[in-house]
Design an enzyme around this catalytic site. Structure first.
Site, short mmCIF file in Angstrom:
data_model
loop_
_atom_site.label_atom_id
_atom_site.label_comp_id
_atom_site.label_asym_id
_atom_site.label_seq_id
_atom_site.Cartn_x
_atom_site.Cartn_y
_atom_site.Cartn_z
N ALA A 35 0.83 -1.21 0.00
CA ALA A 35 0.00 0.00 0.00
C ALA A 35 0.86 1.25 0.00
O ALA A 35 0.52 2.26 -0.63
CB ALA A 35 -0.94 -0.01 1.20
N GLY A 38 2.05 1.59 -3.50
CA GLY A 38 0.85 1.75 -4.33
C GLY A 38 0.24 3.14 -4.23
O GLY A 38 -0.26 3.68 -5.23
N ASP A 39 0.29 3.72 -3.06
CA ASP A 39 -0.22 5.08 -2.86
C ASP A 39 0.53 6.06 -3.76
O ASP A 39 -0.07 6.89 -4.45
CB ASP A 39 -0.08 5.48 -1.38
CG ASP A 39 -0.51 6.90 -1.11
OD1 ASP A 39 -1.64 7.27 -1.47
OD2 ASP A 39 0.28 7.66 -0.51
N GLY A 40 1.85 5.95 -3.78
CA GLY A 40 2.66 6.84 -4.59
C GLY A 40 2.46 6.62 -6.08
O GLY A 40 2.39 7.57 -6.87
#
Length: 152
Positions: A35, A38-40
């Site tokens: 995560a 994945g956020d970036g």
């Protein structure tokens, strides 16, 4: 003179070689680590889409991006993808691992349910990115943005 990188595969190879990245099994990462990356990755994709509308004030680009890079929007995207059965069984499993992960942080501007759902979405984005499945990642994000009415 440097060579031009014309494909995702060539970019991925160049990226790994230049940064001297070692091969790792993406399945060994915790869902919260997935995560994290994945956020970036998701934010970079959204910012790229926002900038593609043309040059405008940075404040306006930020407002548009912020509307899409938050727990509520991410939760809605993954719910639509699940509803329409767009994910493979493996992708659903990665999403669920991320959704069910126990995080020490809490939602600031979202419900706990949206925050956890969004964490699952981010874990899926991180998984696809680290697996080198950039085409699949962009396809799913594109479908999700379209389904929430944000893909013009």
């Amino acid at each position: 003179m440097e060579e031009s990188i014309t494909s995702l595969s060539a970019f991925s190879d160049y990226f790994k070689n230049t940064l001297k990245l070692k091969e790792v099994d993406v399945k060994t990462y915790s869902p919260l680590a997935l995560a994290y990356i994945g956020d970036g990755v998701y934010e970079l994709i959204v910012r790229t889409k926002v900038m593609n509308h043309g040059s405008t004030q940075v404040h306006n680009m930020h407002k548009k991006s912020a509307r899409l890079v938050n727990a509520g929007a991410q939760a809605e995207i993954i719910r639509r993808l699940l509803e329409d059965e767009d994910l493979t069984p493996e992708e659903v499993a990665v999403y669920k691992r991320g959704r069910n992960a126990k995080s020490v942080t809490t939602a600031k501007h979202a419900t706990v349910a949206d925050y956890r759902t969004a964490t699952g979405f981010e874990a899926l984005c991180g998984y696809l990115y680290l697996n080198g499945s950039l085409d699949r990642l962009v396809t799913l994000i594109g479908k999700g943005l379209e389904r929430i009415g944000e893909l013009e």
